[in-house]
Design an enzyme around this catalytic site. Sequence first.
Site, PDB file in Angstrom:
ATOM      1  CB  SER A 109      -2.587  20.383  36.970  1.00 23.51           C
ATOM      2  OG  SER A 109      -2.656  21.793  36.967  1.00 23.51           O
TER       3      SER A 109
ATOM      4  CB  SER B 172      -4.021  23.691  41.219  1.00 27.58           C
ATOM      5  OG  SER B 172      -4.452  22.384  41.548  1.00 27.58           O
TER       6      SER B 172
ATOM      7  CG  ASP C 247      -5.486  23.012  34.865  1.00 28.33           C
ATOM      8  OD1 ASP C 247      -4.521  23.612  35.361  1.00 28.33           O
ATOM      9  OD2 ASP C 247      -5.417  21.838  34.455  1.00 28.33           O
TER      10      ASP C 247
END
Length: 355
Positions: A277, A239, A279
Amino acid sequence: MEDDPDGRPVRPRARQLDLAFGELGTGPHNAISDVPDVAVGHTTLRDDAAGLHSGVTAISHPALAAGTPLPAGLFVGNGYGKLVGATQVVELGLLETPVLLTSTLSTFRAADALVTWVLEHHPGPPTSVNPVVGEINDSWLSSAVPRAVTAEHVHAALRAAGPGPVAMGNVGGGTGACALGFKGGVGTASRVLPGARGGTIGVIVQANMGGTLRLGGRLLRPGDLGLRAAGPVTAEAGSCVIVAAVDFPCSALDLARLARRLVFGLGRTGARFSHGSGDYGLAFSVVPGPPSEPLPPERLSAAFEAAMDCVEEAVVDALLAADTVRTPDGRVAHALPAEAVRARGGGDPLGAGVR
């Protein structure tokens, strides 16, 4: 050697090592705090013996403390993350509170503490509060104490928020971050837009993602320096949250478009944008209310370019400012050696120094 705002030795920034990021000039601190009245504060929790590397970062502005919403826009590059308050920002195009950046399992406690802070500082009794809190997964370095951040830590970061230089690296919400195989952390940068109307854009990045670092168009892996890569083997847990501020009137729509470029800027650094992740890009203007006229295309394009340049530089500066972290169970996240960046920028030959 000088100290940074948190009292740590100052590391060289990327531009001091001959690496360039676009053609626009920076503000006086090359930080999001170059946007007038934008303030940043950190609470850093670090205990190497206990395997604790966490914290919280606060990005604030007097209007938000006074209960005056500011125009804002959000872009989700990959939604595998926690961003408290996201749907209302998208729906209304407004930011009502300071923004907090912390670790995954501390997100909800931080949001509750932020609501408490708003209720204490708001000039009137609000009936609804939309706290905005982003997070990174720092469990690879801080699994021993997964929920270390308390309400007092949040309030301390908000109290500490101020103008001037911004501490980077292993501070606040970036304390336990790993990025692109190296020790990650908090990075920041700013750009001054050209022309008579000018304007400043500032960015702060909570750099924590998988991928392969790109410097000056060349790839740089930890293995190239004889180092072991940091982060989960799968590089899935990550992240990265990016917050930008501008000092000119801007519509929520244009701010959302600007937020999109923040995530695009991560691609320049080599971010993988993997399945796990989250984003996120969040952009806000410090000028309340809708603009009297839309930004002309050429000025909007300049802001887009500036945003991507800022993100690229902020990520590299986050890695340069970080300290190497070693956990009790043998995990190591190496800081990016300055010699490696100098070599990619056209300076001295690649060195093997590791701190």
